[in-house]
Scaffold this motif. Structure first.
Motif, PDB file in Angstrom:
ATOM      1  N   ARG A  28     -17.326   0.838  -3.976  1.00 30.40           N
ATOM      2  CA  ARG A  28     -16.063   0.139  -3.678  1.00 30.40           C
ATOM      3  C   ARG A  28     -16.039  -1.274  -4.256  1.00 30.40           C
ATOM      4  O   ARG A  28     -15.476  -2.203  -3.677  1.00 30.40           O
ATOM      5  CB  ARG A  28     -15.786   0.097  -2.167  1.00 30.40           C
ATOM      6  N   GLY A  29     -16.651  -1.435  -5.427  1.00 24.96           N
ATOM      7  CA  GLY A  29     -16.626  -2.720  -6.115  1.00 24.96           C
ATOM      8  C   GLY A  29     -15.564  -2.758  -7.202  1.00 24.96           C
ATOM      9  O   GLY A  29     -15.241  -3.818  -7.736  1.00 24.96           O
ATOM     10  N   PRO A  67      -5.333  -1.500  -1.685  1.00 25.37           N
ATOM     11  CA  PRO A  67      -6.636  -1.321  -1.031  1.00 25.37           C
ATOM     12  C   PRO A  67      -7.195   0.106  -1.200  1.00 25.37           C
ATOM     13  O   PRO A  67      -6.458   1.052  -1.459  1.00 25.37           O
ATOM     14  CB  PRO A  67      -6.330  -1.600   0.442  1.00 25.37           C
ATOM     15  N   TYR A  68      -8.515   0.204  -1.010  1.00 26.94           N
ATOM     16  CA  TYR A  68      -9.166   1.509  -0.998  1.00 26.94           C
ATOM     17  C   TYR A  68      -8.582   2.366   0.122  1.00 26.94           C
ATOM     18  O   TYR A  68      -8.361   1.873   1.236  1.00 26.94           O
ATOM     19  CB  TYR A  68     -10.677   1.347  -0.769  1.00 26.94           C
ATOM     20  N   ASP A  99     -10.939   2.286   2.946  1.00 30.15           N
ATOM     21  CA  ASP A  99     -11.373   0.949   3.371  1.00 30.15           C
ATOM     22  C   ASP A  99     -10.182  -0.003   3.207  1.00 30.15           C
ATOM     23  O   ASP A  99     -10.092  -0.757   2.238  1.00 30.15           O
ATOM     24  CB  ASP A  99     -12.562   0.504   2.511  1.00 30.15           C
ATOM     25  N   GLU A 122      -9.040  -2.735   4.143  1.00 30.66           N
ATOM     26  CA  GLU A 122      -9.096  -4.190   3.985  1.00 30.66           C
ATOM     27  C   GLU A 122      -9.614  -4.586   2.600  1.00 30.66           C
ATOM     28  O   GLU A 122      -9.671  -5.765   2.269  1.00 30.66           O
ATOM     29  CB  GLU A 122     -10.041  -4.808   5.034  1.00 30.66           C
ATOM     30  N   ASN A 123     -10.036  -3.612   1.814  1.00 35.03           N
ATOM     31  CA  ASN A 123     -10.847  -3.900   0.626  1.00 35.03           C
ATOM     32  C   ASN A 123     -10.108  -3.506  -0.654  1.00 35.03           C
ATOM     33  O   ASN A 123      -9.673  -2.364  -0.801  1.00 35.03           O
ATOM     34  CB  ASN A 123     -12.169  -3.123   0.742  1.00 35.03           C
ATOM     35  N   ARG A 124      -9.962  -4.469  -1.587  1.00 36.23           N
ATOM     36  CA  ARG A 124      -9.386  -4.162  -2.908  1.00 36.23           C
ATOM     37  C   ARG A 124     -10.422  -4.305  -4.017  1.00 36.23           C
ATOM     38  O   ARG A 124     -10.092  -4.369  -5.196  1.00 36.23           O
ATOM     39  CB  ARG A 124      -8.199  -5.083  -3.203  1.00 36.23           C
ATOM     40  N   GLY A 125     -11.711  -4.385  -3.639  1.00 36.33           N
ATOM     41  CA  GLY A 125     -12.766  -4.458  -4.649  1.00 36.33           C
ATOM     42  C   GLY A 125     -13.028  -5.880  -5.105  1.00 36.33           C
ATOM     43  O   GLY A 125     -12.503  -6.840  -4.543  1.00 36.33           O
ATOM     44  N   LEU A 126     -13.847  -6.017  -6.135  1.00 36.08           N
ATOM     45  CA  LEU A 126     -14.384  -7.314  -6.542  1.00 36.08           C
ATOM     46  C   LEU A 126     -14.098  -7.637  -7.999  1.00 36.08           C
ATOM     47  O   LEU A 126     -14.288  -6.792  -8.868  1.00 36.08           O
ATOM     48  CB  LEU A 126     -15.918  -7.305  -6.406  1.00 36.08           C
ATOM     49  N   ARG A 145     -11.659   7.558  -2.104  1.00 32.33           N
ATOM     50  CA  ARG A 145     -11.483   6.147  -2.442  1.00 32.33           C
ATOM     51  C   ARG A 145     -10.033   5.826  -2.801  1.00 32.33           C
ATOM     52  O   ARG A 145      -9.519   4.771  -2.457  1.00 32.33           O
ATOM     53  CB  ARG A 145     -12.345   5.792  -3.668  1.00 32.33           C
TER      54      ARG A 145
END
Ligand SMILES: [Zn+2]
Length: 525
Positions: A287-288, A294-295, A298, A300-304, A393
């Motif tokens: 999930r990077g 967002p995933y 996940d 809260e997470n849009r990766g890095l 994902r």
């Protein structure tokens, strides 16, 4: 191996070309093609019989890690081993091929797969490796099996206390058994020396021979150091470099600064230095990968984003101005869009900048690749490795963005194909199979995953031949069977353009030929 003086003329006979069943021949001189199907009167110094195979332009892997591949092949792969004795046998073989005192590494053992389910001990390794320290990592990375030489090198004795968060297994007498768990593993890891330049050279030699055996005549190395370039040049001087290498320099001033001064190195027929490798995001599995939304698993997470976009823009300008191609690692749709925006404002189309991986692309960004002259450099086997969990994902709706090969090709892009080895196996036939089926080797899923994005066999052959040649500025001399082109050929035992897809996986490499010289010959039946 057959050695040919470059000035000799060589006539290759007894083969066909994939487009026709008619017998063909090729006359070569100075490592290049002189004539296709020369008239029968034309003489030659040497004639080579290609055993009735089908001859293709030499296959290229447009994205792999050459030294990383050599290093991973240097480690014993213990996944699937069925007993401690089985592993000890593999260690014994490795001992024979390794200078005394050098470390022997391996990973992947799992005592739960063995008939006798218990931790192994140092004595069984000592029996075959008294003078080589051995360190074998368990499949989960949480336990290390070592021999006495490794314990001694690390200074681990009965008196050594368990480090916090770690355990040294001990027998009834309090002697370490050779199993170190969690933080105790670091007692050994921290003293394993960095590989020496001599070790790197050996690993590169092994990687090159292995790639030749898979039918590869050229690779694009996705992150090359100056040290690797020194080894490659030494190999070339010694006649040991049997693979063309297109180097993407590491994003490290030590590696690239001298080239910014001297400019690209395009004069050598085997080694080209003309590109820089940058990273914009991480990977999808962890999930990077940077996503626009967002995933799905996940929220809260849009990766890095791993490198500041202003810094990437600055490097694109600087390296394009100096004549270098810039190749940016982008997996997620947000990273891909960011890279396209950066190239639009800062890049020059004549530098043929590339996005490496280009896995998840928003539909509206697909035509921008061709419009901006940015090359999507993709790895077909990543699709067939990721397809089992990509929907978790990305969610069902976003799957249309995943590995959109046919959409990119229809929008005017060409796609150089790679493996990203050692992440995936660098067998180009596996890449070809994944591209035309979008299935795993068991034929799952029926009909292929997101099947409208499959390539045709002809497109998949371009992916391995002239498209990588274009992506390395060598389309005038590599990737085709034409007079004046380098005599780089991959000779297979069948026609992969017309055989059933599942037969592609059974295909044997008969010959790998680089510059008119046979660098690999398959076993004769
Ligand atoms: Zn890579």
């Amino acid at each position: 191996m057959l050695s040919i003086t470059p000035s000799q003329t060589v006539l290759f006979t007894h083969f066909t070309l994939p487009q026709s069943d008619r017998p063909a021949s090729l006359l070569c001189e100075h490592g290049r093609i002189l004539a296709v199907n020369p008239s029968p009167e034309t003489g030659s110094d040497t004639t080579i019989d290609l055993r009735g195979g089908v001859l293709y332009p030499g296959f290229t892997d447009a994205h792999l890690h050459l030294l990383g591949l050599g290093q991973s092949r240097d480690m014993l792969d213990l996944v699937g081993t069925t007993s401690a004795a089985d592993i000890v046998r593999q260690v014994a073989q490795k001992v024979n091929a390794t200078p005394v005192g050098e470390w022997i590494r391996g990973r992947g053992w799992d005592q739960n797969d063995w008939k006798e389910i218990r931790f192994p001990d140092r004595q069984s390794l000592d029996a075959v490796a008294p003078n080589h320290p051995v360190a074998l990592t368990r499949i989960d990375g949480h336990a290390l099996w070592v021999n006495t030489a490794a314990l001694q090198a690390a200074g681990i004795s009965p008196e050594t206390p368990d480090p916090s968060g770690g355990k040294i297994y001990r027998d009834d007498q309090g002697q370490p058994t050779g199993i170190l768990v969690d933080n105790a593993m670091n007692l050994v890891y921290r003293i394993i020396p960095e590989d020496s330049p001599a070790t790197h050279r050996r690993q590169l030699d092994q990687a090159v021979r292995y790639l030749n055996s898979l039918g590869l005549t050229a690779v694009h190395d996705a992150g090359t150091s100056r040290e690797t370039l020194r080894h490659l040049r030494a190999m070339e001087t010694e006649g040991q470099l049997t693979l063309r290498v297109y180097a993407m320099l590491n994003d490290d001033p030590d590696d690239y600064e001298p080239y910014l001064v001297s400019g690209p190195d395009v004069s050598d027929p085997l080694i080209t230095v003309r590109a820089l490798k940058l990273y914009l995001d991480g990977a999808l599995g962890s999930r990077g990968a940077a996503l626009l939304q967002p995933y799905s698993d996940d929220p809260e997470n849009r990766g890095l984003i791993v490198t500041d976009s202003a810094l990437v823009a600055e490097k694109v300008r600087r390296f394009n101005d100096a004549g270098f191609q810039v190749n940016v690692h982008c997996i997620g749709d947000r990273a891909n869009r960011m890279a396209l925006d950066i190239f639009a404002r800062n890049g020059r189309p004549e530098n043929r900048n590339r996005i490496e991986h280009a896995q998840i692309i928003a539909p509206e960004d697909i035509p921008r690749f061709a419009e901006l002259g940015v090359i999507p450099s993709m790895q077909a086997t990543h699709c067939t490795s990721d397809m089992y969990w990509a929907d978790e994902r990305l969610g069902a709706e976003r799957l249309v963005e995943a590995y959109p090969w046919q959409s990119l090709i229809q929008a005017g892009s060409l796609i150089p194909g790679g493996s990203d080895a050692p992440v995936e196996v660098p067998n180009p036939l596996w890449g070809f199979y994944a591209a035309i089926t979008r299935q795993d080797h068991q034929g799952w899923p029926a009909g292929g995953w997101q099947p409208r994005e499959k390539m045709t066999p002809e497109q998949a052959l371009h992916m391995l031949t002239d498209w990588p040649a274009y992506a390395s500025f060598r389309e005038q001399e590599l990737g085709r069977i034409r007079p004046g082109y380098w005599a780089d050929f991959t000779v297979l035992d069948r026609n992969i353009l017309s055989c059933p897809p599942e037969d592609v996986l059974e295909t044997q490499v008969l010959f790998t030929i680089v510059g008119g010289r046979i660098v690999y010959a398959g076993p004769t039946p």
